[in-house]
Write a protein that holds these residues in place. Structure first.
Motif, PDB file in Angstrom:
ATOM      1  N   ALA A  28       0.830  -1.203   0.000  1.00  0.00           N
ATOM      2  CA  ALA A  28       0.000   0.000   0.000  1.00  0.00           C
ATOM      3  C   ALA A  28       0.867   1.257   0.000  1.00  0.00           C
ATOM      4  CB  ALA A  28      -0.937  -0.003   1.216  1.00  0.00           C
ATOM      5  N   LEU A  29       1.924   1.234   0.770  1.00  0.00           N
ATOM      6  CA  LEU A  29       2.836   2.376   0.812  1.00  0.00           C
ATOM      7  C   LEU A  29       3.545   2.574  -0.518  1.00  0.00           C
ATOM      8  CD1 LEU A  29       4.325   1.847   4.380  1.00  0.00           C
ATOM      9  CD2 LEU A  29       3.036   3.857   3.629  1.00  0.00           C
ATOM     10  N   LEU A  30       4.004   1.480  -1.126  1.00  0.00           N
ATOM     11  CA  LEU A  30       4.702   1.579  -2.400  1.00  0.00           C
ATOM     12  C   LEU A  30       3.773   2.095  -3.501  1.00  0.00           C
ATOM     13  CD1 LEU A  30       6.885  -1.664  -2.434  1.00  0.00           C
ATOM     14  CD2 LEU A  30       7.685   0.693  -2.185  1.00  0.00           C
ATOM     15  N   GLN A  31       2.549   1.598  -3.535  1.00  0.00           N
ATOM     16  CA  GLN A  31       1.608   2.049  -4.551  1.00  0.00           C
ATOM     17  C   GLN A  31       1.307   3.533  -4.400  1.00  0.00           C
ATOM     18  OE1 GLN A  31       0.432   0.381  -7.218  1.00  0.00           O
ATOM     19  NE2 GLN A  31      -0.538   2.322  -7.828  1.00  0.00           N
ATOM     20  N   ALA A  32       1.077   3.959  -3.166  1.00  0.00           N
ATOM     21  CA  ALA A  32       0.802   5.375  -2.926  1.00  0.00           C
ATOM     22  C   ALA A  32       2.018   6.233  -3.283  1.00  0.00           C
ATOM     23  CB  ALA A  32       0.414   5.589  -1.462  1.00  0.00           C
ATOM     24  N   ALA A  33       3.205   5.768  -2.906  1.00  0.00           N
ATOM     25  CA  ALA A  33       4.422   6.522  -3.219  1.00  0.00           C
ATOM     26  C   ALA A  33       4.615   6.646  -4.718  1.00  0.00           C
ATOM     27  CB  ALA A  33       5.628   5.837  -2.581  1.00  0.00           C
ATOM     28  N   GLN A  34       4.383   5.558  -5.439  1.00  0.00           N
ATOM     29  CA  GLN A  34       4.513   5.594  -6.898  1.00  0.00           C
ATOM     30  C   GLN A  34       3.591   6.647  -7.504  1.00  0.00           C
ATOM     31  OE1 GLN A  34       4.209   1.761  -8.927  1.00  0.00           O
ATOM     32  NE2 GLN A  34       3.113   2.752 -10.594  1.00  0.00           N
ATOM     33  N   GLU A  35       2.357   6.696  -7.029  1.00  0.00           N
ATOM     34  CA  GLU A  35       1.392   7.666  -7.555  1.00  0.00           C
ATOM     35  C   GLU A  35       1.810   9.103  -7.228  1.00  0.00           C
ATOM     36  OE1 GLU A  35      -2.239   6.451  -5.765  1.00  0.00           O
ATOM     37  OE2 GLU A  35      -2.392   4.580  -6.929  1.00  0.00           O
ATOM     38  N   VAL A  36       2.255   9.323  -5.996  1.00  0.00           N
ATOM     39  CA  VAL A  36       2.649  10.678  -5.605  1.00  0.00           C
ATOM     40  C   VAL A  36       3.911  11.115  -6.339  1.00  0.00           C
ATOM     41  CG1 VAL A  36       3.358  12.148  -3.673  1.00  0.00           C
ATOM     42  CG2 VAL A  36       1.521  10.481  -3.358  1.00  0.00           C
ATOM     43  N   PHE A  37       4.874  10.210  -6.472  1.00  0.00           N
ATOM     44  CA  PHE A  37       6.091  10.546  -7.223  1.00  0.00           C
ATOM     45  C   PHE A  37       5.748  10.888  -8.669  1.00  0.00           C
ATOM     46  CE2 PHE A  37       8.611   7.569  -4.229  1.00  0.00           C
ATOM     47  CZ  PHE A  37       8.857   8.606  -3.346  1.00  0.00           C
TER      48      PHE A  37
ATOM     49  N   GLY B 261      11.608   6.470   5.253  1.00  0.00           N
ATOM     50  CA  GLY B 261      11.321   7.781   4.704  1.00  0.00           C
ATOM     51  C   GLY B 261      11.090   7.734   3.209  1.00  0.00           C
ATOM     52  N   LYS B 262      11.041   8.916   2.615  1.00  0.00           N
ATOM     53  CA  LYS B 262      10.728   9.055   1.194  1.00  0.00           C
ATOM     54  C   LYS B 262      11.775   8.390   0.310  1.00  0.00           C
ATOM     55  CE  LYS B 262      11.009  13.177  -0.771  1.00  0.00           C
ATOM     56  NZ  LYS B 262      10.682  14.557  -1.196  1.00  0.00           N
ATOM     57  N   ALA B 263      13.039   8.568   0.630  1.00  0.00           N
ATOM     58  CA  ALA B 263      14.097   7.972  -0.184  1.00  0.00           C
ATOM     59  C   ALA B 263      14.001   6.451  -0.179  1.00  0.00           C
ATOM     60  CB  ALA B 263      15.465   8.414   0.328  1.00  0.00           C
ATOM     61  N   GLY B 264      13.701   5.887   0.981  1.00  0.00           N
ATOM     62  CA  GLY B 264      13.582   4.435   1.067  1.00  0.00           C
ATOM     63  C   GLY B 264      12.461   3.896   0.204  1.00  0.00           C
ATOM     64  N   LEU B 265      11.359   4.619   0.134  1.00  0.00           N
ATOM     65  CA  LEU B 265      10.255   4.221  -0.733  1.00  0.00           C
ATOM     66  C   LEU B 265      10.670   4.245  -2.203  1.00  0.00           C
ATOM     67  CD1 LEU B 265       7.374   6.154   1.019  1.00  0.00           C
ATOM     68  CD2 LEU B 265       7.369   3.692   0.583  1.00  0.00           C
ATOM     69  N   TYR B 266      11.336   5.295  -2.608  1.00  0.00           N
ATOM     70  CA  TYR B 266      11.769   5.428  -4.003  1.00  0.00           C
ATOM     71  C   TYR B 266      12.733   4.299  -4.377  1.00  0.00           C
ATOM     72  CZ  TYR B 266      13.225   7.848  -8.284  1.00  0.00           C
ATOM     73  OH  TYR B 266      13.484   8.183  -9.593  1.00  0.00           O
TER      74      TYR B 266
END
Length: 212
Positions: free
Chosen positions: A27-36, A66-71
């Motif tokens: 869920a976090l990865l999907q949301a991060a992908q969309e926001v990025f 954090g944000k970098a880890g998600l990316y």
């Protein structure tokens, strides 16, 4: 050995715990992908990622820091899919009796490029925008790994490992790998699956001509 949950109830409880953790990460990865994709890495905010995912900010930092880890996690998943696809394609070609180094290389390249289309949304993040500090260095390191792997795959081409034959393989691997990398950008931006497939096949024809 059975997996033990936090209360020691064996693999049933542990399995559910791992499933929940995996669902949280996805869920976090999907949301991060969309926001990025919407904001770009620099302008993406943790608050928006948390809001879209429905996951707490504490869980985000727990799983990814954090944000970098998600990316970087998105990057690792994407490149892992490319590597696994290429490896499986080469293995399948070998099992079918294929021994020609160029044919094996093309089998791997086609599978690699196919992932660029299948995961085009995330692929565009890495082709079109900048990531966190150190990401460019990571990309260069991964590119060197691909070149080294491709050089090994081309080992049976034109002579032994040393001398002019070996140098030709190194240069050829560098050129072919860079062509594939640039082609991935075009495939990820293709307007349809048919267009992506046409680009993939044309790239493979070009690779064969370059290797001739």
């Amino acid at each position: 050995m059975k997996a033990m949950g936090i209360n020691g109830h064996g693999e049933g409880g542990g399995g559910r715990q791992w499933a929940r953790a995996d669902a949280t990460r996805q869920a976090l990865l999907q949301a991060a992908q969309e926001v990025f994709a919407d904001r770009g890495y620099s302008d993406a905010g943790i608050a928006e990622i948390v809001e879209r995912s429905g996951i707490s900010v504490g869980s985000l930092y727990h799983h990814y820091g954090g944000k970098a880890g998600l990316y970087l996690a998105l990057w690792e998943d994407y490149t892992r899919a490319q590597e696994e696809g290429a490896t499986q394609a080469v293995s399948a070609a070998r099992k079918s009796g294929e021994r020609d180094p160029i044919a094996l290389f093309i089998a791997g390249a086609r599978a690699y490029l196919r992932v660029c289309w299948e995961q085009r949304d995330v692929a565009r993040l890495f082709h079109e925008g900048e990531g966190p500090s150190g990401f460019s260095l990571m990309r260069r390191g991964r590119a060197r790994q691909w070149i080294a792997q491709n050089t090994k795959l081309l080992r049976g081409l034109n002579g032994g490992p040393d001398g002019a034959g070996g140098r030709r393989r190194e240069v050829l691997s560098l050129v072919l790998t860079n062509v594939i990398g640039e082609a991935g950008r075009e495939i990820a931006g293709a307007e349809s699956e048919q267009a992506a497939d046409e680009i993939i096949e044309e790239v493979c024809r070009i690779l064969i001509r370059l290797a001739d």
